[in-house]
Design a protein around this motif. Structure first.
Motif, PDB file in Angstrom:
ATOM      1  N   LEU A  49      -9.727  -4.889  -8.315  1.00  0.00           N
ATOM      2  CA  LEU A  49      -9.796  -4.103  -9.805  1.00  0.00           C
ATOM      3  C   LEU A  49     -10.434  -3.071  -9.556  1.00  0.00           C
ATOM      4  O   LEU A  49     -11.835  -2.933  -9.330  1.00  0.00           O
ATOM      5  N   LYS A  50      -9.835  -1.790  -9.618  1.00  0.00           N
ATOM      6  CA  LYS A  50     -10.340  -0.488  -9.401  1.00  0.00           C
ATOM      7  C   LYS A  50     -10.962  -0.086 -10.813  1.00  0.00           C
ATOM      8  O   LYS A  50     -10.079   0.393 -11.713  1.00  0.00           O
ATOM      9  N   PHE A  56     -10.757   2.828 -17.342  1.00  0.00           N
ATOM     10  CA  PHE A  56      -9.288   2.693 -16.802  1.00  0.00           C
ATOM     11  C   PHE A  56      -9.314   1.760 -15.566  1.00  0.00           C
ATOM     12  O   PHE A  56      -9.896   2.132 -14.489  1.00  0.00           O
ATOM     13  N   VAL A  57      -8.586   0.604 -15.626  1.00  0.00           N
ATOM     14  CA  VAL A  57      -8.741  -0.546 -14.830  1.00  0.00           C
ATOM     15  C   VAL A  57      -7.410  -0.433 -14.061  1.00  0.00           C
ATOM     16  O   VAL A  57      -6.355  -0.724 -14.760  1.00  0.00           O
ATOM     17  N   GLU A  58      -7.280  -0.383 -12.799  1.00  0.00           N
ATOM     18  CA  GLU A  58      -6.167  -0.464 -11.951  1.00  0.00           C
ATOM     19  C   GLU A  58      -6.266  -1.642 -10.996  1.00  0.00           C
ATOM     20  O   GLU A  58      -7.079  -2.000 -10.443  1.00  0.00           O
ATOM     21  N   SER A  81      -0.280  -1.066  -6.009  1.00  0.00           N
ATOM     22  CA  SER A  81      -0.776  -0.917  -7.217  1.00  0.00           C
ATOM     23  C   SER A  81       0.172  -1.990  -8.144  1.00  0.00           C
ATOM     24  O   SER A  81       1.490  -1.631  -7.713  1.00  0.00           O
ATOM     25  N   SER A 105      -1.749  -1.068 -14.567  1.00  0.00           N
ATOM     26  CA  SER A 105      -3.044  -0.443 -14.923  1.00  0.00           C
ATOM     27  C   SER A 105      -3.330  -0.782 -16.509  1.00  0.00           C
ATOM     28  O   SER A 105      -2.452  -0.897 -17.152  1.00  0.00           O
ATOM     29  N   GLU A 149      -5.657   0.132 -19.959  1.00  0.00           N
ATOM     30  CA  GLU A 149      -6.872   0.936 -20.768  1.00  0.00           C
ATOM     31  C   GLU A 149      -7.694   0.086 -21.408  1.00  0.00           C
ATOM     32  O   GLU A 149      -7.098  -1.010 -22.270  1.00  0.00           O
ATOM     33  N   SER A 185       2.779  -0.388 -15.512  1.00  0.00           N
ATOM     34  CA  SER A 185       3.191  -1.552 -14.678  1.00  0.00           C
ATOM     35  C   SER A 185       4.288  -1.221 -13.580  1.00  0.00           C
ATOM     36  O   SER A 185       5.186  -0.550 -13.927  1.00  0.00           O
TER      37      SER A 185
END
Length: 432
Positions: free
Chosen positions: A290-291, A314-316, A328, A331, A333, A366
């Motif tokens: 999780l970035k 913001f989580v990628e 990826s 992602s 919000e 997505s």
């Protein structure tokens, strides 16, 4: 002046910090200032030439000790500080046939102006000074010295001391100014970022306190950052905080906004979280990352007895592919509200956070089709919340340097949260 040239320039901005040094602080300074004053008053007295006999003999004079039993400081409204002190000089006179010891009391008064210096630090200067000598008394049972010689010796000592005492007090104050100049030192905020405080105008002095309006200049990678600030000046009410405390510091919400912006720009609030994902789309456990990136600046809000912090990260979500690279998946919000507790340790303001309510999230994009938000919510709860709090609390636990000078710490501090600002009421401790 050289120090001012060496420091990186910063745009002038009002981040809203006010420091009030109260009357209780003057009492503390009076106590700790006796020893330096005693040392400063140990002046050299040249020999006295005895012309009473046929042969003019020099009489050596030595100040053995200076004791300051009383030192009192008071504010002079609109000007500075008034000093009143009494000092007892123990003086040895090497006369013939027998050395003589005298005790000479002196009353000292001085007025000191407090102003803003050229490098935007407080500067103290002696504007007037006087000394009033009382008759000396002979210590011990020495009666061999003639009264005439004793009068002449005292006259000589008074002439020397009256010229030197105020000069030495002024030199002591100049040393204090060097110490006050350390207010503008750079202090780390987080990785690769710093904060520097400086005065933004002349001090406000009343009979109760001296107030310094202080600005915070923020630096990232050694370069000043330009801030868009509210032009409304921060005004600290009076009275506020703990009654009878030495120092009262008001920290506006704008200061916190700027510090959070600096941390965001420095990337200090970003983090990577690793773990395993199990969902309907990915039936086999697989390593993921999780970035977490804060695109929006955190928002701090102060209401009476309540401080909150809102993050919108913001989580990628990425997963390991067959060649060990990460791809990826989708992602998010995220919006999370945190309770913020503030404390002070030595010269740093520290914070701890805890989650308030539920974490709100939405799918931003997505690469794997439909995402079940409920299952993702469980993922966020297990892999995101705990590491985020640990990272944030570690960063805030490092502390943000408050305005201070070298060797001066805040002790027994209390932190109060008011509408739109924070107040720190504290004692002061000078560590030699």
């Amino acid at each position: 002046m050289l120090l001012a040239l060496l420091l990186p320039a910063a745009p002038t901005s009002l981040t809203g910090t006010t420091i009030r040094i109260n009357s209780a602080a003057l009492s503390y300074v009076s106590d700790v200032g006796k020893a330096p004053l005693q040392q400063a008053l140990k002046v050299m007295v040249p020999p006295f030439l005895d012309q009473s006999g046929d042969v003019h003999l020099p009489i050596r004079i030595q100040i053995l000790d200076v004791h300051v039993p009383h030192l009192d400081l008071k504010f002079i409204a609109g000007f500075g500080i008034h000093l009143m002190a009494t000092a007892n000089f123990t003086i040895k006179v090497f006369c013939i046939p027998e050395a003589l010891e005298l005790m000479m009391p002196v009353a000292l008064t001085a007025d000191a102006r407090v102003a803003q210096g050229p490098i935007r630090t407080p500067v103290v200067s002696i504007s007037s000074c006087s000394s009033n000598f009382s008759p000396a008394s002979v210590l011990g049972d020495n009666n061999s010295t003639s009264p005439e010689l004793l009068i002449l010796v005292q006259k000589h000592i008074r002439a020397i001391l009256s010229n030197k005492l105020c000069l030495y007090i002024s030199n002591l104050v100049q040393g204090l100014n060097v110490h006050l100049g350390t207010l503008i030192g750079l202090s780390p905020v987080g990785p690769e970022s710093q904060i520097r405080y400086s005065m933004v105008g002349e001090p406000i002095i009343t009979g109760e306190y001296i107030a310094l309006d202080v600005n915070a200049d923020l630096f990232l990678l050694g370069q000043p950052i330009t801030l868009t600030l509210d032009a409304t000046p921060f005004v600290l009410p009076w009275p506020v905080g703990t009654r009878g405390t030495m120092a009262t510091m008001g920290l506006s919400q704008q200061l916190f906004d700027c510090i959070l912006l600096l941390l965001q720009k420095a990337g200090a609030l970003n983090l990577d979280v690793t773990g395993e994902l199990v969902t309907r789309q990915f039936p086999k456990p697989m390593p993921i990352v999780l970035k977490v990136h804060l695109g929006a600046t955190p928002v701090v809000t102060f209401h009476t007895n309540n401080a909150t912090l809102r993050l919108q990260p913001f989580v990628e979500v990425l997963a390991a592919s067959s060649n060990s690279a990460f791809q990826s998946l989708f992602s998010l919000e995220v919006e999370v509200n945190l309770s913020l507790q503030l404390s002070v340790s030595k010269v740093k303001l520290r914070g701890t956070t805890s989650v308030l309510g539920d974490i709100r999230l939405a799918v931003a994009a997505s690469n794997v089709g439909f995402i079940d938000v409920e299952q993702v919510h469980a993922l966020v709860g297990t892999l995101f919340k705990k590491p985020l709090l640990a990272h944030l609390n570690a960063l805030l636990g490092m502390g943000i340097a408050l305005p201070s000078v070298v060797n001066l710490n805040y002790i027994n501090p209390e932190v109060f949260v008011y509408e739109g600002y924070v107040v720190v009421s504290s004692g002061l401790f000078y560590q030699r």
